[in-house]
Design a protein around this motif. Structure first.
Motif, PDB file in Angstrom:
ATOM      1  N   LYS A  21       0.955  -1.278   0.329  1.00 18.48           N
ATOM      2  CA  LYS A  21      -0.009   0.005  -0.203  1.00 18.48           C
ATOM      3  C   LYS A  21       0.866   1.188  -0.654  1.00 18.48           C
ATOM      4  O   LYS A  21       0.381   1.966  -0.128  1.00 18.48           O
ATOM      5  CB  LYS A  21      -0.982  -0.076   1.504  1.00 18.48           C
ATOM      6  CG  LYS A  21      -0.309  -0.050   3.146  1.00 18.48           C
ATOM      7  CD  LYS A  21      -1.606   0.176   3.728  1.00 18.48           C
ATOM      8  CE  LYS A  21      -0.863   0.138   5.111  1.00 18.48           C
ATOM      9  NZ  LYS A  21      -1.645  -0.172   6.063  1.00 18.48           N
ATOM     10  N   ASP A  47      -3.800  -4.403   4.093  1.00 19.66           N
ATOM     11  CA  ASP A  47      -2.655  -3.766   5.252  1.00 19.66           C
ATOM     12  C   ASP A  47      -1.367  -4.972   5.630  1.00 19.66           C
ATOM     13  O   ASP A  47      -1.590  -5.191   6.348  1.00 19.66           O
ATOM     14  CB  ASP A  47      -3.978  -3.510   5.969  1.00 19.66           C
ATOM     15  CG  ASP A  47      -2.753  -2.687   7.377  1.00 19.66           C
ATOM     16  OD1 ASP A  47      -1.652  -2.025   7.156  1.00 19.66           O
ATOM     17  OD2 ASP A  47      -3.585  -2.486   8.300  1.00 19.66           O
ATOM     18  N   ASP A  49       1.114  -3.645   6.957  1.00 19.81           N
ATOM     19  CA  ASP A  49       1.144  -2.385   8.235  1.00 19.81           C
ATOM     20  C   ASP A  49       1.208  -3.822   9.507  1.00 19.81           C
ATOM     21  O   ASP A  49       2.073  -4.004   9.931  1.00 19.81           O
ATOM     22  CB  ASP A  49       0.441  -1.794   8.525  1.00 19.81           C
ATOM     23  CG  ASP A  49       1.314  -0.621   7.803  1.00 19.81           C
ATOM     24  OD1 ASP A  49       2.558  -0.533   7.621  1.00 19.81           O
ATOM     25  OD2 ASP A  49       0.785   1.119   8.427  1.00 19.81           O
ATOM     26  N   ARG A  50       0.513  -4.771   9.628  1.00 20.05           N
ATOM     27  CA  ARG A  50       0.028  -5.878   9.807  1.00 20.05           C
ATOM     28  C   ARG A  50       1.360  -6.570  10.318  1.00 20.05           C
ATOM     29  O   ARG A  50       1.376  -7.449  11.157  1.00 20.05           O
ATOM     30  CB  ARG A  50      -1.245  -7.019   9.536  1.00 20.05           C
ATOM     31  CG  ARG A  50      -0.988  -7.914   8.414  1.00 20.05           C
ATOM     32  CD  ARG A  50      -1.971  -8.827   8.473  1.00 20.05           C
ATOM     33  NE  ARG A  50      -3.339  -8.162   8.333  1.00 20.05           N
ATOM     34  CZ  ARG A  50      -5.069  -8.270   7.872  1.00 20.05           C
ATOM     35  NH1 ARG A  50      -4.150 -10.348   8.481  1.00 20.05           N
ATOM     36  NH2 ARG A  50      -5.417  -8.083   7.689  1.00 20.05           N
ATOM     37  N   THR A  53       6.274  -2.183  11.058  1.00 20.49           N
ATOM     38  CA  THR A  53       5.484  -0.942  11.141  1.00 20.49           C
ATOM     39  C   THR A  53       7.359  -0.112  11.101  1.00 20.49           C
ATOM     40  O   THR A  53       8.156  -0.989  12.357  1.00 20.49           O
ATOM     41  CB  THR A  53       4.957  -0.070  11.619  1.00 20.49           C
ATOM     42  OG1 THR A  53       4.968   0.308  12.719  1.00 20.49           O
ATOM     43  CG2 THR A  53       3.449  -0.452  11.073  1.00 20.49           C
TER      44      THR A  53
END
Ligand SMILES: [Zn+2]
Ligand SMILES: [Zn+2]
Length: 287
Positions: A21, A47, A49-50, A53
């Motif tokens: 993303k 996502d 980011d899971r 990060t």
């Protein structure tokens, strides 16, 4: 198989999935599509980011390579494709000069059709990675300028590096001023923690490094094993011991690069083009 068959026949006309993303396809697609004949399918709706990060709200699972494997595998699961790509970066101190920052980027390829895992790499000090605790505008502006702001975005929060009131993707002087006022107002210590935003879409330096890693991957994909013809005949190890030109003793400089095939195990040692090392790096001549 015959040596005359081009190695890109393994990839031509196939589709590979990339979950991102953060616009990483901008770094990966050009070399990947033009040189392998694959099409890159981008999924921006998952996502990533899971899986960790840079701003530490989510810890990364395992090593850099493990994290890339999980992402590539996830993309393959979601799309049913047998070819998956993933990019994963790490930042930290330079391995030899600890006060300099260091970036290592991996671009991984998983190919279930031929049972292949390859990764390209960039490792170097070309990065703006850094942070500062600032008490006011002048300090914030000085850090911002040193970090290549506003072409490179910043992240700001009150007090310390784990404060939950996080503002990411700050990319204009007006936004920085506003965010700083808010962070200092919310802070208990009168300071704000300012850091570089390392997400690829807001960090052109990192994007360039991902591109270099993607180009390295493509080179490996297009290097056939001289024994079995499979893609991925690539450097796996560097052997030091280049002889000193004065005394002939081994030095810490690289003498040869070992290439190996992950499929059949064939390997080859390619000597570097220099035949000897200068005496100033020799532990005997210059202890
Ligand atoms: Zn010597
Ligand atoms: Zn082989």
């Amino acid at each position: 198989m015959t040596a005359a068959e081009p190695v890109d026949r393994f990839f031509r006309g196939r589709r590979a999935v990339l979950l991102t993303k953060h616009g990483k396809e901008r770094a990966i697609r050009p070399a990947f599509e033009a040189r392998t004949g694959c099409e890159l399918l981008v999924r921006a709706d998952f996502d990533t980011d899971r899986f960790g990060t840079f701003t530490r709200e989510v810890a990364r699972p395992g090593s850099q390579l493990d994290a890339a494997r999980i992402k590539a595998r996830k993309g393959m699961e979601l799309t049913g494709l047998d070819l998956g790509l993933a990019s994963e970066g790490t930042f930290g101190p330079h391995p030899a000069i600890p006060f300099l920052p260091w970036n290592c980027e991996l671009v991984l390829l998983l190919d279930d059709r031929i049972g292949l895992e390859l990764h390209g790499e960039y490792a170097g000090e070309n990065t703006n990675y850094g942070h500062a605790l600032v008490a006011g505008w002048d300090e914030a502006a000085e850090f911002a300028r040193s970090a290549g702001f506003p072409a490179h975005a910043l992240v700001l929060r009150p007090d310390h590096d784990a404060h939950p009131a996080i503002e990411k993707g700050i990319a204009s002087w007006d936004c920085l001023r506003e965010a700083l006022t808010a962070a200092l107002t919310a802070s208990a210590t009168g300071r704000a923690f300012l850091e570089t935003d390392m997400r690829a879409h807001v960090n052109p330096t990192r994007m360039a490094n991902i591109r270099a890693a993607a180009e390295d991957l493509v080179r490996k994909m297009l290097s056939p094993c001289p024994a079995c013809g499979q893609p991925g005949f690539a450097p796996v190890r560097r052997v030091t011991g280049l002889p000193c030109e004065l005394c002939g003793e081994p030095t810490p400089l690289v003498a040869c690069v070992v290439y190996a095939c992950s499929k059949c195990g064939f390997s080859r040692e390619d000597p570097v083009k220099e035949r000897t090392a200068p005496p100033d790096v020799c532990p005997c001549c210059n202890p």
